[in-house]
Design a protein around this motif. Sequence first.
Motif, short mmCIF file in Angstrom:
data_model
loop_
_atom_site.label_atom_id
_atom_site.label_comp_id
_atom_site.label_asym_id
_atom_site.label_seq_id
_atom_site.Cartn_x
_atom_site.Cartn_y
_atom_site.Cartn_z
N LYS A 1 0.86 -0.95 -0.01
CA LYS A 1 0.26 0.05 0.02
C LYS A 1 1.02 1.17 0.10
N LEU B 1 1.34 4.18 1.22
CA LEU B 1 0.95 4.79 2.60
C LEU B 1 0.62 6.32 2.70
N GLU C 1 4.99 -4.72 -5.63
CA GLU C 1 6.28 -4.46 -4.81
C GLU C 1 7.21 -5.41 -5.53
N ASN D 1 18.27 0.51 2.59
CA ASN D 1 17.06 0.22 2.75
C ASN D 1 16.24 0.95 4.17
N ASN E 1 8.18 7.88 -2.24
CA ASN E 1 8.27 7.43 -3.37
C ASN E 1 9.50 7.96 -4.02
N ASP F 1 12.76 -4.65 -0.94
CA ASP F 1 14.15 -4.67 -0.47
C ASP F 1 15.20 -5.48 -1.20
N HIS G 1 6.91 0.61 10.79
CA HIS G 1 7.19 1.62 9.57
C HIS G 1 7.48 3.06 10.24
C1 UD1 Z 1 12.40 -0.08 6.24
C2 UD1 Z 1 12.36 0.99 7.56
C3 UD1 Z 1 10.89 1.13 7.69
C4 UD1 Z 1 10.29 1.94 6.49
C5 UD1 Z 1 10.15 0.92 5.44
C6 UD1 Z 1 9.63 1.81 4.47
C7 UD1 Z 1 13.80 0.80 9.24
C8 UD1 Z 1 14.40 0.01 10.40
N1 UD1 Z 1 12.87 0.39 8.46
O1 UD1 Z 1 11.62 -1.22 6.63
O2 UD1 Z 1 10.95 2.06 8.85
O3 UD1 Z 1 8.85 2.23 7.08
O4 UD1 Z 1 11.70 0.76 5.08
O5 UD1 Z 1 10.01 1.27 2.99
O6 UD1 Z 1 14.15 1.98 9.30
N2 UD1 Z 1 6.30 2.29 1.46
C9 UD1 Z 1 5.30 3.29 1.18
N3 UD1 Z 1 5.85 4.40 0.22
C10 UD1 Z 1 7.19 4.29 -0.29
C11 UD1 Z 1 7.84 3.00 0.08
C12 UD1 Z 1 7.42 2.26 0.91
O7 UD1 Z 1 4.18 3.46 1.60
O8 UD1 Z 1 7.46 5.16 -1.15
C13 UD1 Z 1 5.56 1.32 2.41
C14 UD1 Z 1 4.57 0.40 1.43
O9 UD1 Z 1 3.57 0.09 2.43
C15 UD1 Z 1 5.62 -0.70 1.25
C16 UD1 Z 1 6.46 -0.92 2.38
O10 UD1 Z 1 6.68 0.69 2.81
O11 UD1 Z 1 4.81 -1.97 1.10
C17 UD1 Z 1 7.78 -1.52 2.09
O12 UD1 Z 1 8.56 -1.65 3.18
P1 UD1 Z 1 9.75 -2.50 3.49
O13 UD1 Z 1 10.69 -2.31 2.40
O14 UD1 Z 1 9.15 -4.00 3.43
O15 UD1 Z 1 10.15 -1.91 5.08
P2 UD1 Z 1 11.47 -2.57 5.65
O16 UD1 Z 1 12.75 -2.25 4.87
O17 UD1 Z 1 11.31 -3.53 6.31
#
Ligand code: UD1
Length: 460
Positions: free
Chosen positions: A70, A72, A82, A231, A237, A304, A354
Amino acid sequence: MPPPSTLSLPEQLSLLSLFLCSIAVVGNTFHGDGEPLIASLAFSGMAFSATYAMIRWLGPTFMKAGLRGKDLSKVHKKEIPETMGAVCAVVYLLVAIVFIPFPFYKDIVAATSGGGNRDVVVEVVNIETGRFLHRFPHNKLASYLSALLSLQSVVILGIGDDLFDIRWRHKFFIPAFASIPILIVYFVDFGVTHVVVPTPLRPYLGELLNLGWGYYLYMAAIAIFAPNSINILAGINGIEVSQSLVIAGLLAGNDILYLLPPSPPLHPATDSHLLSLYLLLPFIGVSLALWTQNKYPAKVFVGDTYCYFAGTVFAACAILGHFSKTLLLLLLPQIANFIYSAPQLFRLIACPRHRLPRFNARSGLLEPSVTPWTREPNRLQSLLISVLEKVGCLGVNRDEDGKVRETTNMTILNLWLVWRGPLREDRLLNEIVCMQVIVGLGGLFVRHKAALLIFTVDNL
Ligand code: UD1
Ligand code: MG
């Protein structure tokens, strides 16, 4: 309007033309010594077109497979595909594999046909002992192949993470295993574990200091740090790809400095900087394609996998190219973000799943996201909060009695919003990217100009 998964006619025509031109350029490099750098540029063009098209075509397939997230920070928190970094990584790896013969074209010709003199009689004994293969630069090939092996491992592990959402403390070490191939090749091929001591420290430590195994730990730490730091500088975005493109562009610029005319053609660092360019150019190709789809408003997320893949490309270039300190200079914003995040990463302060900035649907702007305090902070936490608050590096919300109710999450994105006030998502991205370009250029300047203040020579 075409559905989001199909390409419009102008897109199809432009991608096809770029792809065909790139093939023609590659075909044209098979003469003389071969032109590996031009071939690499052309392969990067192909990689761009293939990635761009595949990201669009595969979007619905990824969604169906559950690889979606999503967005967010939007009013309608729409789900979009994703893990699109996996598409980049696969295209990159295939292109990098097809590219293998190109840097060695000259050597292959020399080793297999007697240096182009086809009338040279090859003795049976030479054929049985591998013709003239002793002339072949096996060490260069090993470096390139070890980078591919490390990248393949990290991509497998990265996709695993995107599928199963591995715990943070476990995935932190994923790149350590993936870096083993490059470290082994470094050990066998180069093996230097000495560092040049800055001039003021020479009376105490001598000119060179041998770090021994410590040097390998330092390189492994870089391989762990680079992917993870990208990461955690995430959540708006386009930021993962933009920061990677800035680092890749500056690294490539630094490589080119070593190949430009004033450097003698056989500068000792030429080969390692060429290798670095062969790894970086296709990376820039696939990343630009991903950027067009991930920039604000994002049509896909990178996953990731992309962060691990990007960080490992940089670590491989820096370790095999022997310029890890330069990479650290270009990672300064990521280092700052990591140090600032440390209290949350190491759970001194609670760390929510998050930490991305909070979207205010009424204003349409991003604000710093916060961690609520249900209990009173202990002494160490209070000290940290008050010091950071005093120096203006933390937003703290207190109740009437002065008790801490909320503190802003500790990432430089939130900190930027604490300093600058609410911003639109694309504005925040642009400002952070500008900051990164300025810091990176400053880092390179320091590397080449100010190095002379603390070292006797710059190795350019
Ligand atoms: C890392 C960060 C987390 C952050 C996340 C966002 C740490 C320890 N972890 O977690 O705090 O919230 O990345 O990428 O610092 N998303 C958006 N808009 C964007 C990019 C991502 O809403 O532009 C959301 C989406 O719901 C997406 C999710 O973030 O599905 C991806 O998160 P993920 O990459 O799985 O998080 P982490 O790498 O574990
Ligand atoms: Mg992530």
